[in-house]
Design an enzyme around this catalytic site. Sequence first.
Site, mmCIF file in Angstrom:
data_model
loop_
_atom_site.group_PDB
_atom_site.id
_atom_site.type_symbol
_atom_site.label_atom_id
_atom_site.label_comp_id
_atom_site.label_asym_id
_atom_site.label_seq_id
_atom_site.Cartn_x
_atom_site.Cartn_y
_atom_site.Cartn_z
ATOM 1 N N HIS A 29 -9.561 0.568 5.064
ATOM 2 C CA HIS A 29 -8.279 0.803 5.741
ATOM 3 C C HIS A 29 -8.502 1.707 6.953
ATOM 4 C CE1 HIS A 29 -4.224 2.182 6.560
ATOM 5 N NE2 HIS A 29 -3.823 1.093 5.919
ATOM 6 N N GLU A 48 -5.057 -5.499 10.413
ATOM 7 C CA GLU A 48 -4.096 -4.432 10.647
ATOM 8 C C GLU A 48 -4.399 -3.759 11.983
ATOM 9 O OE1 GLU A 48 -2.220 -2.980 6.707
ATOM 10 O OE2 GLU A 48 -3.999 -1.771 7.067
ATOM 11 N N LYS A 101 0.063 4.233 -0.144
ATOM 12 C CA LYS A 101 -0.580 5.386 0.517
ATOM 13 C C LYS A 101 -0.383 6.654 -0.328
ATOM 14 C CE LYS A 101 -0.277 2.987 4.887
ATOM 15 N NZ LYS A 101 -0.185 3.033 6.355
ATOM 16 N N ASN A 126 0.867 -1.181 0.000
ATOM 17 C CA ASN A 126 0.000 0.000 0.000
ATOM 18 C C ASN A 126 0.902 1.229 0.000
ATOM 19 O OD1 ASN A 126 -1.787 2.046 0.515
ATOM 20 N ND2 ASN A 126 -2.469 1.266 2.510
ATOM 21 N N GLU A 168 -6.943 4.133 8.105
ATOM 22 C CA GLU A 168 -6.793 5.577 7.842
ATOM 23 C C GLU A 168 -8.075 6.143 7.224
ATOM 24 O OE1 GLU A 168 -3.072 5.283 5.715
ATOM 25 O OE2 GLU A 168 -2.128 4.626 7.589
ATOM 26 N N SER A 203 3.655 -2.297 10.245
ATOM 27 C CA SER A 203 5.102 -2.281 10.450
ATOM 28 C C SER A 203 5.801 -3.572 9.998
ATOM 29 C CB SER A 203 5.434 -1.962 11.915
ATOM 30 O OG SER A 203 4.944 -0.662 12.250
ATOM 31 N N GLY A 242 2.493 2.111 10.894
ATOM 32 C CA GLY A 242 3.371 3.271 10.777
ATOM 33 C C GLY A 242 4.066 3.640 12.075
HETATM 34 P P1 13P Z 1 3.059 0.271 7.721
HETATM 35 O O1 13P Z 1 3.609 -0.978 7.088
HETATM 36 O O2 13P Z 1 3.745 1.522 7.255
HETATM 37 O O3 13P Z 1 2.953 0.161 9.209
HETATM 38 O O4 13P Z 1 1.546 0.419 7.179
HETATM 39 C C1 13P Z 1 0.706 -0.683 7.204
HETATM 40 C C2 13P Z 1 -0.505 -0.369 6.436
HETATM 41 O O5 13P Z 1 -1.306 0.474 6.830
HETATM 42 C C3 13P Z 1 -0.727 -1.062 5.172
HETATM 43 O O6 13P Z 1 -2.011 -0.845 4.680
#
Ligand code: 13P
Length: 250
Positions: free
Chosen positions: A95, A167, A11, A9, A97, A212, A173
């Site tokens: 997701h 997740e 982002k 992803n 976010e 992560s 993150g």
């Molecule tokens: P990170 O791998 O940066 O923690 O993000 C995970 C994520 O949100 C993948 O969709």
Amino acid sequence: MRRPFIAGNWKMHKAPVEADALAESLKRALSEMTAADIAVAPTFLAIPAVVGRLRHSNIGVASQNVAVEAQGAFTGEISAEMLKAAGVQYAIVGHSERRQLFGDTDAVVSKKVQACFRAGLSAILCVGETLPEREAGQVEDVVARQLSAGLADLSADQVSTVTIAYEPVWAIGTGKVATPTQANDVHAYIRSWLGRYPSFVARNVRIQYGGSVKGSNAAGLLSQPEIDGALVGGAALSVEDFTAIVKAAT
Ligand code: 13P
């Protein structure tokens, strides 16, 4: 029996020219890794470039979101039908976010999953608890609520084709990865929750871990019996890290 599935992803990173370059590097680095399904999710804007670059490769393209509706007066939205027409195969839906920052409620997530089926995109449905929810012992309740909303109104055959991405929000993150056991426990819960459908569903559904994941911790996570792949954020922007994660899966 379940084929590993690693998705990156990206982002809100990589403008089209940079996304094209990353796709080209990944295409070369991953061309021999045929024992896993692999996908990348660029921004909407970079999708045409990345789809073009990855045509005739073993890497699929995902979107990071989809609109609920197919078309119409929905300023700023992009539909599943349009993504399908642009060569996208998968869509990340729900997701954390999107849930936390953009108002994607369980009801909206459900409609977006429906939109994926309507258009012929494979849905990657994200679920996961926040830190306060984990500390309050609510992991299973939260995940069950998100699953039952996200998968509402689907047939067993349809559910069997969905990818679930677990997740935990506190691991996204933050560099705080769930331990392989912590992750596997929730994956096992998700698979037992899927036991309400005929048994082929729980057997076939792939459950990715996200939060992560890096080249250095992927092997420990991916060797767990209930972890079928990874949804990778930050490390998906590094060819070296993402390649190491795909290798660990295969
Ligand atoms: P990170 O791998 O940066 O923690 O993000 C995970 C994520 O949100 C993948 O969709």
